[in-house]
Design a protein around this motif. Structure first.
Motif, short mmCIF file in Angstrom:
data_model
loop_
_atom_site.label_atom_id
_atom_site.label_comp_id
_atom_site.label_asym_id
_atom_site.label_seq_id
_atom_site.Cartn_x
_atom_site.Cartn_y
_atom_site.Cartn_z
N VAL A 27 -5.27 -8.24 -8.79
CA VAL A 27 -4.85 -6.95 -8.40
C VAL A 27 -3.50 -7.06 -8.18
O VAL A 27 -2.89 -6.14 -8.47
CB VAL A 27 -6.08 -6.58 -7.40
CG1 VAL A 27 -5.37 -5.26 -6.77
CG2 VAL A 27 -7.25 -6.19 -7.73
N ALA A 28 -3.09 -8.05 -7.16
CA ALA A 28 -1.77 -7.99 -6.78
C ALA A 28 -0.66 -8.32 -7.98
O ALA A 28 0.24 -7.70 -7.95
CB ALA A 28 -1.33 -9.04 -5.67
N VAL A 30 -1.19 -6.87 -10.92
CA VAL A 30 -1.19 -5.78 -11.74
C VAL A 30 -0.46 -4.95 -11.11
O VAL A 30 0.43 -4.19 -11.61
CB VAL A 30 -2.49 -5.50 -11.98
CG1 VAL A 30 -2.60 -3.80 -12.42
CG2 VAL A 30 -3.55 -6.41 -12.84
N VAL A 31 -0.51 -4.89 -9.78
CA VAL A 31 0.30 -3.95 -9.07
C VAL A 31 1.95 -4.20 -9.26
O VAL A 31 2.65 -3.49 -9.27
CB VAL A 31 0.03 -3.94 -7.60
CG1 VAL A 31 0.93 -3.33 -6.39
CG2 VAL A 31 -1.49 -3.33 -7.25
N SER A 34 3.19 -3.37 -12.62
CA SER A 34 3.02 -1.75 -12.66
C SER A 34 4.42 -1.10 -12.02
O SER A 34 5.00 -0.52 -12.47
CB SER A 34 1.79 -1.16 -12.37
OG SER A 34 0.81 -1.55 -13.01
N VAL A 35 4.66 -1.73 -10.66
CA VAL A 35 5.85 -1.46 -10.21
C VAL A 35 7.09 -1.67 -10.73
O VAL A 35 8.12 -0.90 -10.84
CB VAL A 35 5.73 -1.81 -8.52
CG1 VAL A 35 6.87 -1.51 -7.97
CG2 VAL A 35 4.51 -1.14 -7.83
#
Length: 84
Positions: A27-28, A30-31, A34-35
């Motif tokens: 999840v980290a 992907v974040v 994305s950012v």
């Protein structure tokens, strides 16, 4: 070795097989990706074409479509922009 749709896949796990820490890392990642993509695309959109090395459409395509964990956006920020 797991078989997935007739293809042998070594070392891959299903989401349900991951530990909480492993899920958190996914999840980290992907974040972060994305950012980084959003920041690079926003900068690219606002930057005049003359201040970008190469075609803007090519940078936008590379940034948006590659799963890079931030590598392509970082490359854009380091090498794709011309100094003011």
């Amino acid at each position: 070795m797991r078989r997935s749709r007739g293809v042998a896949v070594a070392g891959l796990k299903q989401w349900s097989e991951l530990t909480g820490a492993q899920r958190g890392l996914v999840v980290a990642g992907v974040v972060v990706d994305s950012v980084a993509k959003a920041a690079a695309l926003r900068d690219l959109r606002r930057r005049p074409a003359g201040r970008v090395r190469g075609p803007k459409w090519l940078w936008a395509t590379a940034i948006a479509l590659t799963g890079s964990l931030g590598a392509v956006p970082l490359t854009y920020f380091l090498f794709g922009r011309r100094p003011a």
